[in-house]
Scaffold this active site. Structure first.
Site, PDB file in Angstrom:
ATOM      1  N   GLY A  45      33.820  33.718  34.554  1.00 47.37           N
ATOM      2  CA  GLY A  45      33.837  35.117  34.960  1.00 47.37           C
ATOM      3  C   GLY A  45      35.197  35.489  35.493  1.00 47.37           C
ATOM      4  O   GLY A  45      35.958  34.623  35.946  1.00 47.37           O
ATOM      5  N   GLN A  50      41.030  40.467  40.491  1.00 49.77           N
ATOM      6  CA  GLN A  50      41.691  39.158  40.422  1.00 49.77           C
ATOM      7  C   GLN A  50      42.985  39.216  39.623  1.00 49.77           C
ATOM      8  O   GLN A  50      43.846  38.344  39.775  1.00 49.77           O
ATOM      9  CB  GLN A  50      40.761  38.114  39.787  1.00 49.77           C
ATOM     10  CG  GLN A  50      39.566  37.763  40.644  1.00 49.77           C
ATOM     11  CD  GLN A  50      38.720  36.703  39.969  1.00 49.77           C
ATOM     12  OE1 GLN A  50      37.830  37.019  39.199  1.00 49.77           O
ATOM     13  NE2 GLN A  50      39.010  35.442  40.239  1.00 49.77           N
ATOM     14  N   CYS A  93      36.288  29.286  41.828  1.00 50.96           N
ATOM     15  CA  CYS A  93      36.825  30.615  41.536  1.00 50.96           C
ATOM     16  C   CYS A  93      38.272  30.466  41.078  1.00 50.96           C
ATOM     17  O   CYS A  93      39.023  29.697  41.673  1.00 50.96           O
ATOM     18  CB  CYS A  93      36.764  31.473  42.793  1.00 50.96           C
ATOM     19  SG  CYS A  93      37.433  33.129  42.575  1.00 50.96           S
ATOM     20  N   LEU A  94      38.650  31.215  40.053  1.00 53.69           N
ATOM     21  CA  LEU A  94      40.027  31.136  39.552  1.00 53.69           C
ATOM     22  C   LEU A  94      41.034  31.629  40.587  1.00 53.69           C
ATOM     23  O   LEU A  94      42.222  31.348  40.475  1.00 53.69           O
ATOM     24  CB  LEU A  94      40.166  31.927  38.248  1.00 53.69           C
ATOM     25  CG  LEU A  94      39.287  31.447  37.084  1.00 53.69           C
ATOM     26  CD1 LEU A  94      39.439  32.357  35.873  1.00 53.69           C
ATOM     27  CD2 LEU A  94      39.630  30.006  36.700  1.00 53.69           C
ATOM     28  N   HIS A 136      28.710  36.448  42.074  1.00 55.63           N
ATOM     29  CA  HIS A 136      30.065  36.018  42.436  1.00 55.63           C
ATOM     30  C   HIS A 136      31.098  37.071  42.011  1.00 55.63           C
ATOM     31  O   HIS A 136      31.956  37.474  42.816  1.00 55.63           O
ATOM     32  CB  HIS A 136      30.355  34.664  41.765  1.00 55.63           C
ATOM     33  CG  HIS A 136      31.751  34.153  41.945  1.00 55.63           C
ATOM     34  ND1 HIS A 136      32.046  32.975  42.596  1.00 55.63           N
ATOM     35  CD2 HIS A 136      32.948  34.670  41.546  1.00 55.63           C
ATOM     36  CE1 HIS A 136      33.368  32.805  42.600  1.00 55.63           C
ATOM     37  NE2 HIS A 136      33.937  33.811  41.953  1.00 55.63           N
ATOM     38  N   GLU A 137      31.008  37.534  40.755  1.00 55.38           N
ATOM     39  CA  GLU A 137      32.001  38.499  40.251  1.00 55.38           C
ATOM     40  C   GLU A 137      31.852  39.852  40.932  1.00 55.38           C
ATOM     41  O   GLU A 137      32.846  40.528  41.228  1.00 55.38           O
ATOM     42  CB  GLU A 137      31.884  38.653  38.731  1.00 55.38           C
ATOM     43  CG  GLU A 137      32.092  37.365  37.944  1.00 55.38           C
ATOM     44  CD  GLU A 137      33.351  36.617  38.310  1.00 55.38           C
ATOM     45  OE1 GLU A 137      34.356  37.255  38.689  1.00 55.38           O
ATOM     46  OE2 GLU A 137      33.328  35.369  38.246  1.00 55.38           O
ATOM     47  N   HIS A 140      33.673  40.112  44.164  1.00 55.32           N
ATOM     48  CA  HIS A 140      35.116  40.379  44.039  1.00 55.32           C
ATOM     49  C   HIS A 140      35.407  41.879  44.112  1.00 55.32           C
ATOM     50  O   HIS A 140      36.435  42.300  44.648  1.00 55.32           O
ATOM     51  CB  HIS A 140      35.649  39.859  42.696  1.00 55.32           C
ATOM     52  CG  HIS A 140      35.987  38.396  42.681  1.00 55.32           C
ATOM     53  ND1 HIS A 140      36.976  37.851  43.474  1.00 55.32           N
ATOM     54  CD2 HIS A 140      35.489  37.371  41.962  1.00 55.32           C
ATOM     55  CE1 HIS A 140      37.057  36.552  43.239  1.00 55.32           C
ATOM     56  NE2 HIS A 140      36.165  36.230  42.319  1.00 55.32           N
TER      57      HIS A 140
HETATM   58 NI    NI Z   1      35.879  34.345  41.506  1.00 51.97          NI
END
Ligand code: NI
Length: 170
Positions: A45, A50, A93-94, A136-137, A140
């Site tokens: 995701g 981000q 998470c990226l 999760h997304e 953000h």
């Molecule tokens: Ni993330």
């Protein structure tokens, strides 16, 4: 085109993002680039903030690492969480450095409403892994990272590691 991903503790990751009013060619291009960036990083995701775009849009693919992909774009998503609590197993998470992973308590079910890239209303129920990813997304878009959900002791240890890592790299 691969996009640069903002990394914690970048304060921009705390931004509460703005709703999208219409789909433009620029937005379609952004979605394409976000998928490319997400797959390149082996992520499941990626949310617009981000990559420094503070708008309410995310891309995801629970089958990111499989042969048959299942890409999804969600614009202006709204979630209703329900059902029992479950632990996400080693969430990552990226935007969180040092490949840090931790279990987070999530809900097993999500009722999702969003727009797609043709501005159609999507409404559906997700369960299990896809439900965890979308939670999760979605976080953000409100400036929340998964590490904001973990115990304060664990969080303090992680923040210490990040500070030492930053010192080594400045
Ligand atoms: Ni993330």
């Amino acid at each position: 085109m691969l996009l640069d991903i903002l990394v914690y503790p970048d304060p921009r990751l705390k931004t509460v993002c703005e709703p999208i009013k219409e789909v433009t060619p620029e937005l379609r291009q952004l979605v394409k680039d976000m998928f490319e960036t997400m797959y390149d990083a082996s992520g499941v995701g990626l949310a617009a903030p981000q990559i420094g775009q503070f708008i309410r849009m995310l891309v995801m693919d629970p089958q990111s690492n499989k042969e048959v992909k299942a890409p999804r774009v969600l614009i202006n998503p709204e979630l209703e969480l329900y059902g029992e609590d479950i632990k996400s197993k080693a969430e990552g998470c990226l935007s969180v450095p040092l490949q840090y992973r931790a279990d987070v308590i999530r809900k097993n079910h999500v009722h999702l409403k969003a727009r797609d890239l043709d501005w159609n209303m999507i409404e559906e129920d997700l369960e299990g892994y896809p439900a965890i990813i979308v939670q999760h997304e979605f976080d953000h878009l409100n400036g929340i990272l998964f590490i904001d959900h973990i115990m304060s002791v664990k969080r303090a240890l992680f923040d210490g590691k990040v500070r030492r890592w930053q010192k080594r790299h400045q």
